[in-house]
Write a protein that holds these residues in place. Structure first.
Motif, short mmCIF file in Angstrom:
data_model
loop_
_atom_site.label_atom_id
_atom_site.label_comp_id
_atom_site.label_asym_id
_atom_site.label_seq_id
_atom_site.Cartn_x
_atom_site.Cartn_y
_atom_site.Cartn_z
N ILE A 1 1.79 11.25 9.25
CA ILE A 1 1.85 9.99 8.51
C ILE A 1 1.31 10.25 7.11
O ILE A 1 0.14 10.60 6.94
CB ILE A 1 1.03 8.88 9.20
N HIS A 2 2.18 10.14 6.11
CA HIS A 2 1.80 10.35 4.72
C HIS A 2 1.63 8.99 4.05
O HIS A 2 2.54 8.16 4.09
CB HIS A 2 2.88 11.15 3.97
N ILE A 3 0.48 8.78 3.43
CA ILE A 3 0.21 7.54 2.71
C ILE A 3 0.16 7.87 1.22
O ILE A 3 -0.70 8.64 0.78
CB ILE A 3 -1.13 6.91 3.14
N TYR A 4 1.10 7.32 0.44
CA TYR A 4 1.10 7.59 -1.00
C TYR A 4 0.54 6.38 -1.77
O TYR A 4 0.39 5.29 -1.22
CB TYR A 4 2.50 7.96 -1.49
N ASN A 5 0.18 6.61 -3.03
CA ASN A 5 -0.47 5.59 -3.86
C ASN A 5 -1.78 5.12 -3.25
O ASN A 5 -2.20 3.96 -3.43
CB ASN A 5 0.45 4.38 -4.09
N ALA A 6 -2.45 6.02 -2.52
CA ALA A 6 -3.72 5.67 -1.88
C ALA A 6 -4.86 5.70 -2.91
O ALA A 6 -4.75 6.36 -3.95
CB ALA A 6 -4.01 6.65 -0.75
N PRO A 7 -5.97 5.01 -2.64
CA PRO A 7 -7.10 5.02 -3.58
C PRO A 7 -7.69 6.42 -3.78
O PRO A 7 -8.20 6.74 -4.84
CB PRO A 7 -8.12 4.09 -2.92
N GLN A 8 -7.62 7.25 -2.74
CA GLN A 8 -8.10 8.62 -2.85
C GLN A 8 -7.33 9.52 -1.89
O GLN A 8 -6.76 9.05 -0.90
CB GLN A 8 -9.60 8.71 -2.55
N ILE B 1 -2.87 12.30 9.49
CA ILE B 1 -2.74 11.23 8.51
C ILE B 1 -3.18 11.80 7.16
O ILE B 1 -4.31 12.27 7.02
CB ILE B 1 -3.60 10.00 8.87
N ILE B 2 -2.28 11.79 6.19
CA ILE B 2 -2.52 12.43 4.91
C ILE B 2 -2.44 11.38 3.80
O ILE B 2 -1.39 10.75 3.62
CB ILE B 2 -1.50 13.55 4.65
N TYR B 3 -3.53 11.19 3.08
CA TYR B 3 -3.57 10.24 1.97
C TYR B 3 -3.38 10.98 0.66
O TYR B 3 -3.91 12.08 0.46
CB TYR B 3 -4.92 9.51 1.93
N SER B 4 -2.63 10.37 -0.25
CA SER B 4 -2.42 10.96 -1.57
C SER B 4 -2.46 9.88 -2.64
O SER B 4 -1.89 8.79 -2.46
CB SER B 4 -1.08 11.70 -1.64
N VAL B 5 -3.11 10.18 -3.75
CA VAL B 5 -3.15 9.23 -4.87
C VAL B 5 -1.83 9.25 -5.64
O VAL B 5 -1.59 8.39 -6.48
CB VAL B 5 -4.31 9.57 -5.83
N ARG B 6 -0.99 10.21 -5.36
CA ARG B 6 0.27 10.36 -6.08
C ARG B 6 1.33 9.39 -5.57
O ARG B 6 1.24 8.86 -4.46
CB ARG B 6 0.79 11.79 -5.95
N GLY B 7 2.38 9.22 -6.40
CA GLY B 7 3.51 8.41 -5.99
C GLY B 7 4.40 9.16 -5.03
O GLY B 7 4.24 10.37 -4.82
N ILE B 8 5.37 8.47 -4.47
CA ILE B 8 6.21 9.06 -3.42
C ILE B 8 6.99 10.28 -3.90
O ILE B 8 7.26 11.20 -3.13
CB ILE B 8 7.17 8.00 -2.84
N ASN B 9 7.34 10.33 -5.18
CA ASN B 9 8.14 11.44 -5.69
C ASN B 9 7.31 12.69 -5.96
O ASN B 9 7.87 13.74 -6.31
CB ASN B 9 8.86 11.03 -6.98
N ASN B 10 5.99 12.60 -5.78
CA ASN B 10 5.13 13.74 -6.11
C ASN B 10 4.22 14.18 -4.97
O ASN B 10 3.34 15.01 -5.17
CB ASN B 10 4.27 13.40 -7.33
N ILE B 11 4.43 13.64 -3.77
CA ILE B 11 3.53 14.02 -2.68
C ILE B 11 3.99 15.28 -1.96
O ILE B 11 3.22 15.92 -1.25
CB ILE B 11 3.36 12.87 -1.66
N PHE B 12 5.27 15.65 -2.14
CA PHE B 12 5.77 16.87 -1.52
C PHE B 12 6.13 17.87 -2.62
O PHE B 12 6.65 17.48 -3.67
CB PHE B 12 6.99 16.59 -0.65
N PRO B 13 5.89 19.16 -2.40
CA PRO B 13 6.21 20.16 -3.44
C PRO B 13 7.72 20.28 -3.66
O PRO B 13 8.51 20.10 -2.72
CB PRO B 13 5.62 21.46 -2.87
#
Length: 312
Positions: free
Chosen positions: A183-190, A199-211
């Protein structure tokens, strides 16, 4: 009795423009080698070792000997007097279905989840990525329930962060729906990982969470890369309004699931065109010895000569 040198069947040499590589498909690693060694291996695969060695003298013969000492020391090859007993491994790639993966932009404007998921499963689809731009626990449950009892093996969820999102609920989803992979969460606070990395949180937008590019060394990826594009091959993407695409970021749509037969579209020559754009047909990749290990999500543009280029 003549002696030959053979690479083990799972070690495949690949030539690039300035260097070469041996793909060790059993231990999933790559050994970079000089182009000169690649060319020698092509000769020793067909002719006796001593016959090829006799072409070299002095320092060149010492270099020749050091090559084969290295190959043996690293367990890449062996000497034999019966080369016919060690045939090459089949490099044919097969998949028992029309589709192997799908990407859904969810929720659909016109909800047809309960009918679409079985259609995708009937085409052999086993891997699903769901991009949920509007968080709703009820919608998640409905989607996951529709995949129960199907052949889907793995469902990855990509969800836009929402303050109402409860981590305990996401963990319960993983426990209750065993098909969930990550479960990838993008635009997360941290950024961070929870639930054992599921469960993977990322502060990045959806277009930048995967290489954009990643590397994979294994038999399935290698054999698929020989003839197909590992990003597009046997994949369908469906946007929120039902458009059927090769990739959600593409403008081109081949039809709509609300009005068209998705199986007929996926089975069409036009839709499958990008499936067959292997690395050898991409000008940016074809001269690289790493081309059968690169997984790139970059968009492609067809050139006048029938080759393709990566669009920047």
């Amino acid at each position: 009795m003549k002696t030959y040198f053979k690479l083990y069947a799972y070690n495949i040499p690949v030539k690039g423009a300035s260097r070469a590589a041996i793909y060790n498909l059993q231990f999933k690693r790559i050994r970079l080698i000089p182009v000169s060694l690649y060319e020698i291996l092509q000769e020793t695969a067909q002719h006796p070792y001593e016959e090829i060695r006799s072409f070299y003298e002095g320092d060149d013969q010492q270099t020749f000997d050091s090559y084969f000492e290295l190959l043996q020391a690293e367990g890449l090859g062996f000497f034999t007097t019966t080369p016919e007993c060690f045939p090459k491994m089949s490099l044919e790639w097969k998949y028992p279905g029309l589709l192997q993966s799908c990407v859904l932009e969810y929720p659909f404007i016109k909800d047809n989840t309960t009918s679409l998921i079985p259609h995708l499963a009937a085409m052999g689809c086993r891997f699903m990525e769901v991009q949920l731009h509007t968080y709703s626990a009820a919608m998640l449950e409905k989607l996951l329930n529709s995949a129960n009892g199907t052949i889907f093996r793995c469902i990855n969820l990509v969800i836009d962060y929402h303050p109402d999102m409860k981590e305990d609920f996401l963990i319960s989803l993983i426990d209750r729906y065993r098909k969930i992979g990550k479960i990838h969460i993008y635009n997360a606070p941290q950024s961070g990982k929870q639930a054992g990395g599921n469960i993977i949180y990322s502060v990045r937008g959806i277009n930048n969470i995967f290489p954009l590019n990643s590397y994979h060394v294994n038999l399935s990826f290698f054999t698929e890369s020989l003839s197909y594009n590992t990003y597009y091959n046997k994949k369908v993407c469906i946007s929120r309004n039902g458009d059927i695409k090769n990739c959600l970021s593409h403008a081109q749509s081949f039809g709509n699931v609300n009005t068209d037969d998705i199986a007929a579209i996926v089975n069409s020559k036009e839709f499958q065109q990008l499936w067959h754009v292997s690395p050898d047909k991409i000008t940016d990749l074809r001269d690289s010895e790493m081309r059968y290990a690169i997984y790139t999500t970059a968009a492609l543009q067809q050139n006048n000569d029938g080759t393709y280029s990566i669009t920047r």
